[in-house]
Enzyme design. Structure first.
Site, PDB file in Angstrom:
ATOM      1  N   ASP A 139     -62.884 -22.139   3.073  1.00  0.00           N
ATOM      2  CA  ASP A 139     -63.544 -23.187   2.300  1.00  0.00           C
ATOM      3  C   ASP A 139     -64.344 -22.626   1.136  1.00  0.00           C
ATOM      4  O   ASP A 139     -64.235 -23.084  -0.003  1.00  0.00           O
ATOM      5  CB  ASP A 139     -64.425 -24.051   3.202  1.00  0.00           C
ATOM      6  CG  ASP A 139     -65.311 -23.222   4.139  1.00  0.00           C
ATOM      7  OD1 ASP A 139     -65.165 -21.978   4.191  1.00  0.00           O
ATOM      8  OD2 ASP A 139     -66.152 -23.815   4.842  1.00  0.00           O
ATOM      9  N   TYR A 140     -65.132 -21.607   1.394  1.00  0.00           N
ATOM     10  CA  TYR A 140     -65.983 -21.015   0.354  1.00  0.00           C
ATOM     11  C   TYR A 140     -65.150 -20.358  -0.742  1.00  0.00           C
ATOM     12  O   TYR A 140     -65.350 -20.606  -1.935  1.00  0.00           O
ATOM     13  CB  TYR A 140     -66.923 -19.994   1.002  1.00  0.00           C
ATOM     14  CG  TYR A 140     -67.764 -19.212   0.032  1.00  0.00           C
ATOM     15  CD1 TYR A 140     -68.920 -19.763  -0.515  1.00  0.00           C
ATOM     16  CD2 TYR A 140     -67.423 -17.913  -0.328  1.00  0.00           C
ATOM     17  CE1 TYR A 140     -69.707 -19.046  -1.412  1.00  0.00           C
ATOM     18  CE2 TYR A 140     -68.201 -17.187  -1.216  1.00  0.00           C
ATOM     19  CZ  TYR A 140     -69.339 -17.759  -1.753  1.00  0.00           C
ATOM     20  OH  TYR A 140     -70.104 -17.040  -2.637  1.00  0.00           O
ATOM     21  N   ASN A 141     -64.203 -19.515  -0.345  1.00  0.00           N
ATOM     22  CA  ASN A 141     -63.389 -18.806  -1.335  1.00  0.00           C
ATOM     23  C   ASN A 141     -62.589 -19.766  -2.209  1.00  0.00           C
ATOM     24  O   ASN A 141     -62.457 -19.575  -3.421  1.00  0.00           O
ATOM     25  CB  ASN A 141     -62.441 -17.833  -0.639  1.00  0.00           C
ATOM     26  CG  ASN A 141     -63.161 -16.714   0.092  1.00  0.00           C
ATOM     27  OD1 ASN A 141     -64.373 -16.575  -0.011  1.00  0.00           O
ATOM     28  ND2 ASN A 141     -62.419 -15.920   0.846  1.00  0.00           N
TER      29      ASN A 141
END
Length: 254
Positions: free
Chosen positions: A159-161
């Protein structure tokens, strides 16, 4: 426009990298808006460190368009000048703990949505709220905070990347559209930083690995990333836009 002439908004500036960025701008004489969501006491300490004549703490959820617009309006009244530099730094509900991360079989779309709102939507909100002031000034600096992980996902934080990769695409579109108005848009991507609240859950051995495999032999600090951000806000970067500068001691090389 010189750094000391700028009114600068730093989102998520009460702690960690955001606090280091706010203090770096304050050190150079800029007027700084220390944005926060929950950590009022820490935000006020950052203001105190900079100097209450040069900084103001304002609460706003960067995912909320109305709150962001109200924050910018309040800051511009306070300083008597438009916000011309925005550093989109706020990180929403994320901790760098590879062991506890959600893997493919368990991650949900809602996890992606949360991070996309905290990066892409937040940058949309701050960019729209400050566009008129930048355009009228014929000067603007939009700086987004990325990560070296979307180029080299040694830990696949799905999700973050993904949200940071999307933010780079947005940054480049902003650069293309706004360049003729004297507004640049660039990204600064650090690696795992030594040490912030977000990286506090990272085991010590991970920092040791980074230190041993990074060409300069050290883990990047928030202050080192903050100094690179100053370059993109300064007149020295006037011919640079749409770029992603990786600031991680050479661990990831473009």
């Amino acid at each position: 426009m010189e750094l000391h002439q700028q009114v600068v908004l730093v989102t998520g500036a009460s702690r960690g990298l955001g606090a280091a960025i706010a203090k770096a701008f304050g050190r150079e004489g800029a007027k700084v808006i220390v944005n926060y969501l929950n950590s009022e006491e820490k935000a006020l300490q950052v203001v105190n460190d900079i100097g209450s004549d040069k900084a103001i703490a304002i609460r706003a959820d960067v995912r909320n368009k109305e709150e962001v617009a109200a924050m910018v309006a309040k800051a511009e009244r306070h300083f008597g000048a438009p916000v011309v530099t925005v550093v989109n730094n706020a990180l929403i509900h994320f901790s760098f703990n590879g062991d506890a991360r959600k893997k493919l079989e368990s991650i949900e779309w809602e996890d992606y949505h949360l991070q996309l709102e905290g990066t892409v939507k937040a940058t949309l909100n701050t960019s729209q709220a400050t566009l008129k002031g930048m355009s009228d000034s014929k000067f603007g600096r939009i700086i987004t905070i990325g990560t070296n992980l979307f180029q080299h996902p040694v830990v696949p934080y799905h999700d973050y990347n993904t949200s940071k990769a999307a933010l780079l695409g947005m940054t480049r579109n902003l650069a293309k559209e706004l360049g003729s108005q004297g507004i640049t848009a660039n990204m600064v991507s650090g690696g795992l930083l030594m040490t912030t609240d977000a990286s506090a859950a990272t085991p010590d051995f991970v920092f040791d690995i980074i230190r041993d495999t990074t060409p300069i032999g050290s883990v990047t600090t928030p202050e080192e990333v903050a100094d690179a951000i100053l370059f993109f806000a300064s007149p020295w970067s006037r011919a640079v836009t749409g770029q992603n500068l990786v600031v991680d001691g050479g661990l990831v090389m473009n």
